[in-house]
Motif scaffolding. Structure first.
Motif, short mmCIF file in Angstrom:
data_model
loop_
_atom_site.label_atom_id
_atom_site.label_comp_id
_atom_site.label_asym_id
_atom_site.label_seq_id
_atom_site.Cartn_x
_atom_site.Cartn_y
_atom_site.Cartn_z
N GLN A 43 -11.09 -8.80 0.73
CA GLN A 43 -10.95 -7.60 -0.08
C GLN A 43 -11.48 -6.38 0.66
OE1 GLN A 43 -13.07 -8.71 -3.62
NE2 GLN A 43 -11.25 -9.60 -4.59
N ARG A 44 -12.60 -6.54 1.33
CA ARG A 44 -13.18 -5.42 2.08
C ARG A 44 -12.29 -4.99 3.23
NH1 ARG A 44 -16.26 -2.50 -1.06
NH2 ARG A 44 -17.52 -3.91 -2.28
N THR A 45 -11.73 -5.95 3.94
CA THR A 45 -10.86 -5.58 5.06
C THR A 45 -9.58 -4.91 4.56
OG1 THR A 45 -9.93 -7.82 5.20
CG2 THR A 45 -11.78 -7.30 6.67
N GLU A 46 -9.07 -5.36 3.42
CA GLU A 46 -7.90 -4.70 2.83
C GLU A 46 -8.23 -3.27 2.45
OE1 GLU A 46 -6.23 -6.88 -0.44
OE2 GLU A 46 -5.69 -8.59 0.83
N GLN A 47 -9.40 -3.07 1.85
CA GLN A 47 -9.82 -1.73 1.45
C GLN A 47 -10.00 -0.84 2.68
OE1 GLN A 47 -10.20 -0.69 -1.78
NE2 GLN A 47 -10.52 1.36 -0.98
N MET A 48 -10.57 -1.39 3.72
CA MET A 48 -10.76 -0.63 4.96
C MET A 48 -9.41 -0.25 5.55
SD MET A 48 -13.96 -2.70 6.63
CE MET A 48 -14.04 -1.69 8.10
N GLY A 49 -8.46 -1.18 5.52
CA GLY A 49 -7.12 -0.88 6.03
C GLY A 49 -6.47 0.26 5.25
N ASP A 50 -6.63 0.23 3.93
CA ASP A 50 -6.07 1.30 3.10
C ASP A 50 -6.70 2.65 3.45
OD1 ASP A 50 -4.52 -0.58 1.79
OD2 ASP A 50 -5.83 -0.69 0.02
N ARG A 51 -8.00 2.67 3.64
CA ARG A 51 -8.69 3.92 3.98
C ARG A 51 -8.26 4.44 5.35
NH1 ARG A 51 -11.91 4.39 -0.15
NH2 ARG A 51 -13.12 2.63 -0.93
N LEU A 52 -8.11 3.54 6.30
CA LEU A 52 -7.69 3.96 7.64
C LEU A 52 -6.26 4.50 7.63
CD1 LEU A 52 -9.38 1.07 9.59
CD2 LEU A 52 -9.89 3.52 9.87
N ARG A 53 -5.38 3.85 6.87
CA ARG A 53 -4.01 4.36 6.75
C ARG A 53 -4.00 5.74 6.09
NH1 ARG A 53 -3.00 -1.13 6.67
NH2 ARG A 53 -3.56 -1.41 4.49
N LEU A 54 -4.88 5.95 5.12
CA LEU A 54 -4.98 7.26 4.48
C LEU A 54 -5.49 8.31 5.46
CD1 LEU A 54 -4.63 8.85 1.89
CD2 LEU A 54 -6.91 8.09 1.18
N LEU A 55 -6.48 7.96 6.26
CA LEU A 55 -6.96 8.89 7.29
C LEU A 55 -5.83 9.25 8.26
CD1 LEU A 55 -10.50 7.53 8.27
CD2 LEU A 55 -9.96 9.82 7.43
N MET A 56 -5.03 8.28 8.62
CA MET A 56 -3.92 8.54 9.52
C MET A 56 -2.89 9.47 8.87
SD MET A 56 -3.71 4.67 11.08
CE MET A 56 -2.08 4.83 11.72
N ARG A 57 -2.65 9.28 7.58
CA ARG A 57 -1.72 10.18 6.87
C ARG A 57 -2.27 11.60 6.81
NH1 ARG A 57 -0.97 5.74 3.27
NH2 ARG A 57 -2.16 6.79 1.65
N TYR A 58 -3.59 11.72 6.61
CA TYR A 58 -4.21 13.05 6.62
C TYR A 58 -4.03 13.71 7.98
CZ TYR A 58 -6.59 12.03 2.17
OH TYR A 58 -6.90 11.73 0.87
N CYS A 59 -4.23 12.96 9.05
CA CYS A 59 -4.02 13.51 10.39
C CYS A 59 -2.57 13.93 10.58
CB CYS A 59 -4.42 12.49 11.46
SG CYS A 59 -6.19 12.20 11.58
N ASP A 60 -1.65 13.09 10.11
CA ASP A 60 -0.23 13.43 10.21
C ASP A 60 0.07 14.72 9.44
OD1 ASP A 60 0.28 11.20 11.74
OD2 ASP A 60 1.02 9.99 10.05
N ALA A 61 -0.56 14.87 8.29
CA ALA A 61 -0.33 16.09 7.48
C ALA A 61 -0.82 17.32 8.24
CB ALA A 61 -1.03 15.97 6.13
N VAL A 62 -1.98 17.21 8.85
CA VAL A 62 -2.51 18.34 9.61
C VAL A 62 -1.62 18.63 10.81
CG1 VAL A 62 -4.43 19.15 11.03
CG2 VAL A 62 -4.90 17.98 8.88
N LEU A 63 -1.15 17.59 11.45
CA LEU A 63 -0.30 17.75 12.62
C LEU A 63 1.13 18.17 12.26
CD1 LEU A 63 -1.54 14.65 14.61
CD2 LEU A 63 -1.90 17.05 15.23
N GLY A 64 1.43 18.14 10.96
CA GLY A 64 2.75 18.53 10.51
C GLY A 64 3.80 17.47 10.75
N GLU A 65 3.34 16.23 10.86
CA GLU A 65 4.27 15.12 11.08
C GLU A 65 4.46 14.37 9.77
OE1 GLU A 65 2.56 14.39 15.57
OE2 GLU A 65 2.44 12.80 14.11
N GLU A 66 5.57 13.69 9.68
CA GLU A 66 5.81 12.88 8.50
C GLU A 66 5.20 11.53 8.68
OE1 GLU A 66 9.62 15.04 6.77
OE2 GLU A 66 9.38 12.91 6.57
N ALA A 67 4.51 11.05 7.66
CA ALA A 67 3.86 9.73 7.72
C ALA A 67 4.87 8.65 7.47
CB ALA A 67 2.74 9.67 6.71
#
Length: 123
Positions: free
Chosen positions: A99-123
């Motif tokens: 469960q913890r590793t799944e939660q961590m994966g979700d958070r990391l994917r969200l961080l990546m989407r935030y970076c994509d948003a800042v970079l103006g890229e589509e996630a």
């Protein structure tokens, strides 16, 4: 912000995204061994250092209004990711670790989407 100023900021977000992606690649197998969790801890420290020393030091006063909000959300996800990592280190049951590793994966994917948003890229 002028385009040349923004271009100098791009590598900061690209590095943050890359570190998030590297950590995501390690998350699924990390719960299987103490060494895996230690490797995750090192990756997390690199991710957090990149955010604190590079992203938070950027002058956001001339950036789009959404970017400072994204920085706030990134900081929140990093705090929660740190807590998940601490809980993973103390997990005794395989289901809890999963469960913890799944939660961590979700958070990391969200961080990546935030970076994509800042970079103006589509996630």
């Amino acid at each position: 912000m002028a385009l040349s100023e923004w271009e100098s900021c791009r590598p900061v977000y690209e590095t943050l995204r890359s570190l998030s992606s590297s950590m995501l690649a390690q998350v699924s197998g990390a719960a299987e061994s103490p060494a895996g969790v230690a490797d995750l801890r090192l990756l997390f420290q690199q991710l957090q250092t990149q955010f604190q020393q590079q992203v938070l030091t950027l002058d956001t006063s001339r950036l789009d209004g959404a970017i400072p909000s994204l920085h706030t959300e990134m900081a929140k996800q990093l705090r929660l990711l740190n807590m998940d990592l601490m809980f993973l280190q103390t997990a005794r049951q395989p289901e809890t670790a999963r469960q913890r590793t799944e939660q961590m994966g979700d958070r990391l994917r969200l961080l990546m989407r935030y970076c994509d948003a800042v970079l103006g890229e589509e996630a």
